[in-house]
Scaffold this active site. Structure first.
Site, mmCIF file in Angstrom:
data_model
loop_
_atom_site.group_PDB
_atom_site.id
_atom_site.type_symbol
_atom_site.label_atom_id
_atom_site.label_comp_id
_atom_site.label_asym_id
_atom_site.label_seq_id
_atom_site.Cartn_x
_atom_site.Cartn_y
_atom_site.Cartn_z
ATOM 1 N N ARG A 114 -5.658 -2.028 1.261
ATOM 2 C CA ARG A 114 -4.464 -1.335 0.793
ATOM 3 C C ARG A 114 -3.402 -2.268 0.224
ATOM 4 O O ARG A 114 -2.307 -1.811 -0.127
ATOM 5 C CB ARG A 114 -3.830 -0.532 1.941
ATOM 6 N N SER A 118 5.036 6.277 5.605
ATOM 7 C CA SER A 118 5.167 5.576 4.334
ATOM 8 C C SER A 118 3.861 5.620 3.562
ATOM 9 O O SER A 118 2.778 5.402 4.109
ATOM 10 C CB SER A 118 5.571 4.113 4.579
ATOM 11 N N HIS A 119 3.975 5.896 2.260
ATOM 12 C CA HIS A 119 2.807 5.885 1.382
ATOM 13 C C HIS A 119 2.217 4.480 1.270
ATOM 14 O O HIS A 119 1.092 4.304 0.814
ATOM 15 C CB HIS A 119 3.207 6.385 -0.014
ATOM 16 N N ALA A 120 2.957 3.483 1.711
ATOM 17 C CA ALA A 120 2.467 2.111 1.639
ATOM 18 C C ALA A 120 1.281 1.877 2.569
ATOM 19 O O ALA A 120 0.452 0.993 2.323
ATOM 20 C CB ALA A 120 3.587 1.126 1.984
ATOM 21 N N ASP A 169 -2.295 7.672 3.005
ATOM 22 C CA ASP A 169 -2.330 8.679 1.942
ATOM 23 C C ASP A 169 -2.636 10.046 2.552
ATOM 24 O O ASP A 169 -2.766 10.197 3.766
ATOM 25 C CB ASP A 169 -3.405 8.325 0.909
#
Length: 279
Positions: free
Chosen positions: A78, A252-254, A257
């Protein structure tokens, strides 16, 4: 000075503290300060006391922070997504869905589902790496906690406020449930926002038993650096012959997903069925 054998000593955030043993439930939390003469001073039942520093050498550590492992950005799949969402768009994902907890509700009863749900959510979060990513406070680098514990809330009806409490994660259901019940009892007697100082290895959970809501979205820091999950649980209602709760996962999208969030819902449902079989 007389040694207080009923005090158990531990450390949080590199600060030495003490808590009363189960024999002295009237004392929840004691801050210690060291004097030049080698004594630690503390307060219990509004009486100032002291204990020699030498008596603290064999302390028992209780509220402890989890260990962690560094995250290798060169091999982490990621990394490009983290860089984009943590430093670029700084996006957050917030998904709410009705979760079928019929088996658990039938076994525990609608009024007694909170601690089982707290356990189920925490177990699933600890089973997945993406929900345990954080920053090392020593060097600011990304790392993965060995486990995380939930910060949750105790509501005070008289003031319409709440106190944040933290229940240390234990995989054994009975041990976790016992700890959660004790933390809730202590939180009910606390008038402050936080019942204690918390370790960094945590995630946030809120329970809204007054409303079967359809969505929740909390605005987070615009820095993009808040990575821990934020979970909300709503009121249980019977819908179409099944008992359902609204469950929200915000993260967080970090680090996650839609796929990871969808799997979270599936695994929490499965875990509620597992817990229903043992309570």
């Amino acid at each position: 000075m007389q040694k207080r054998a009923s005090l158990i000593f531990y450390v949080t955030n590199n600060v030495k503290r003490a808590i009363a043993s189960p024999r002295e439930r009237t004392v929840k939390y004691i801050s210690l300060s060291k004097s030049a003469q080698g004594y630690f001073f503390y307060v219990t039942n509004n009486v100032k006391r002291a204990i020699m520093f030498s008596a603290l050498q064999k302390e028992e550590f209780m509220v402890k922070e989890a260990g962690y492992k560094p995250l290798d950005m060169k091999t982490w799949a990621r990394t490009p997504y983290y860089n984009y969402y943590a430093h670029g768009s700084k996006g957050m994902c917030a998904v709410t869905a009705d979760l079928d907890i019929t088996a658990l509700a039938k076994k525990a009863g609608n009024d007694n589902i909170y601690i089982p749900l707290l356990y189920c959510v925490t177990k699933v979060i600890n089973a997945r790496k993406e929900f345990r990513v954080g920053y090392c406070k020593d060097n600011g680098e990304l790392m993965v906690w060995d486990y995380v514990s939930p910060i949750h809330r105790v509501f005070h009806p008289d003031t319409e406020t709440f106190t944040r409490i933290c229940t240390e994660w234990k995989d054994d259901y009975k041990a976790f449930a016992k700890g959660a019940a004790a933390d809730i009892e202590s939180g009910e007697k606390c008038a402050t926002l936080n019942a204690d100082e918390f370790p960094d290895s945590v995630f946030e959970l809120s329970y809204v038993p007054w409303l079967h809501y359809s969505s929740v979205n909390m605005k987070m820091s615009e820095s993009g650096k808040y990575l821990a999950p934020i979970v909300t649980i709503g009121k249980a209602e019977e819908i179409g012959g099944s008992v359902k709760i609204p469950l929200t996962m915000q993260i967080s999208h970090a680090v996650a997903d839609g796929f990871h969030i969808a799997r979270f819902f599936e695994e929490v449902k499965k875990e509620t069925e597992n817990v229903a079989a043992i309570i």
